[in-house]
Scaffold this motif. Sequence first.
Motif, short mmCIF file in Angstrom:
data_model
loop_
_atom_site.label_atom_id
_atom_site.label_comp_id
_atom_site.label_asym_id
_atom_site.label_seq_id
_atom_site.Cartn_x
_atom_site.Cartn_y
_atom_site.Cartn_z
N SER A 162 6.01 -9.63 -3.36
CA SER A 162 5.70 -10.33 -2.11
C SER A 162 4.57 -11.34 -2.31
CB SER A 162 5.35 -9.32 -1.01
OG SER A 162 4.25 -8.51 -1.42
N ALA A 163 4.51 -11.95 -3.49
CA ALA A 163 3.55 -13.03 -3.79
C ALA A 163 2.10 -12.56 -3.67
CB ALA A 163 3.79 -14.26 -2.90
N ARG A 164 1.88 -11.26 -3.91
CA ARG A 164 0.51 -10.73 -3.90
C ARG A 164 0.24 -10.02 -5.21
NH1 ARG A 164 0.40 -7.20 1.40
NH2 ARG A 164 2.56 -6.85 0.76
N GLU A 165 0.53 -10.72 -6.32
CA GLU A 165 0.39 -10.08 -7.62
C GLU A 165 -1.06 -9.70 -7.92
OE1 GLU A 165 1.84 -12.79 -10.58
OE2 GLU A 165 0.23 -14.24 -10.25
N ASN A 166 -2.01 -10.29 -7.18
CA ASN A 166 -3.42 -9.89 -7.36
C ASN A 166 -3.62 -8.42 -7.03
OD1 ASN A 166 -2.87 -10.84 -4.59
ND2 ASN A 166 -5.01 -10.35 -4.19
N LEU A 167 -2.70 -7.83 -6.24
CA LEU A 167 -2.83 -6.42 -5.85
C LEU A 167 -1.85 -5.53 -6.62
CD1 LEU A 167 -3.08 -6.95 -1.96
CD2 LEU A 167 -4.95 -6.58 -3.59
N CYS A 168 -1.26 -6.05 -7.69
CA CYS A 168 -0.25 -5.31 -8.47
C CYS A 168 -0.66 -3.86 -8.72
CB CYS A 168 -0.03 -6.02 -9.82
SG CYS A 168 1.10 -5.15 -10.91
N ASP A 169 0.34 -2.97 -8.64
CA ASP A 169 0.08 -1.54 -8.86
C ASP A 169 -0.14 -1.20 -10.33
OD1 ASP A 169 0.18 -0.64 -6.23
OD2 ASP A 169 2.37 -0.41 -6.26
N ASP A 170 0.30 -2.06 -11.23
CA ASP A 170 0.21 -1.73 -12.66
C ASP A 170 -0.22 -2.97 -13.46
OD1 ASP A 170 0.38 -0.24 -14.94
OD2 ASP A 170 2.56 -0.43 -15.15
N PRO A 171 -1.43 -3.45 -13.18
CA PRO A 171 -1.89 -4.70 -13.81
C PRO A 171 -2.68 -4.44 -15.09
CG PRO A 171 -3.48 -4.02 -12.19
CD PRO A 171 -2.43 -2.92 -12.24
N LEU A 172 -2.93 -5.51 -15.84
CA LEU A 172 -3.92 -5.46 -16.91
C LEU A 172 -4.96 -6.53 -16.61
CD1 LEU A 172 -1.71 -5.10 -20.12
CD2 LEU A 172 -3.19 -3.35 -19.10
#
Length: 327
Positions: free
Chosen positions: A99-109
């Motif tokens: 939903s274009a909110r990759e800043n809040l990704c559940d599994d980021p690095l």
Amino acid sequence: MKAMVLRRPNTPLVMEERPLPAPGEGELRLRVEACGVCRTDLHVVDGELTQPKLPIIPGHEIVGRVEALGPGVSGFTPGQRVGVPWLGHTCGHCPYCASARENLCDDPLFTGYTRDGGYATHAVADASYSFALPDEGDPATLAPLLCAGLIGWRTLKMAGAASVIGIYGFGAAAHIIAQVAIQQGKRVHAFVRPGDAPAAEFARSLGAASAQDSDAPAPEKLDAALIFAPVGALVPRALAATRKGGAVVCGGIHMSDIPAFPYALLWEERRLLSVANLTREDAREFLSLAPTLALEMHAVRYPLAQANEALNDLRDGRLQGAAVLIP
Ligand SMILES: [Zn+2]
Ligand SMILES: [Zn+2]
């Protein structure tokens, strides 16, 4: 390669020699030209961010030259200058990524926190999270754009249509975003650590309409307040300085506890917001805007081996602008 490595929180970084890393699938290996020192690095080193990969090479404001391309990488050429920010990778399929909110990704690095960063002569980055930078120019003045600039930009955007802005904490992010706001025609009031006359003078020199201690009253009602200092006590102060319907945006990743405050400070539709990370869209937007502005970048340079001194100077408020490591 050489790198300044954090082995355990609350211990000094240690210089290590390591074999040159080979870029994996979808990755780039960079020769680092400069890496900014961000307050977030301090939160990692000081153990306030509690989930680092250890040992970790900190640093998420990397300016480097592409040295080697991993399998499957296109769109980059050897020798090209690129920048690598804090958002180092996202999963691409969680509800936030979708939903274009990759800043809040559940599994980021995150660069320099959960994957190795740029306090080094070389770094490996995910090509999909690396950005072309102008070939010309001093890498030390480009590096702070990659976090101080990008997070500052997201913070400013979140404030919405505000023409009078208060900025609390006048460090690297504030010094960039104050200039952006002023060039957009906004009036900026700076609020500095009480007694920090050099920071107030620095803010005025960059065009702030006023600069005062953060415990002093604002010279006029603010449409929005941006808080970059990691000081929770600033939240009720900023709310008190903000007009009806205004926004207080916290731009940092960590803050001391916010003291209790009367509901009247929030009422009248004031909004209290936080900024988490950045999206690649933020990066593309800001990195194309920045060269069109006349930004006066204050980079305080340190050799890579003096990363601990740079961190100490930042912690103790001994520098104006942005600290940058040069390998
Ligand atoms: Zn995701
Ligand atoms: Zn940062």
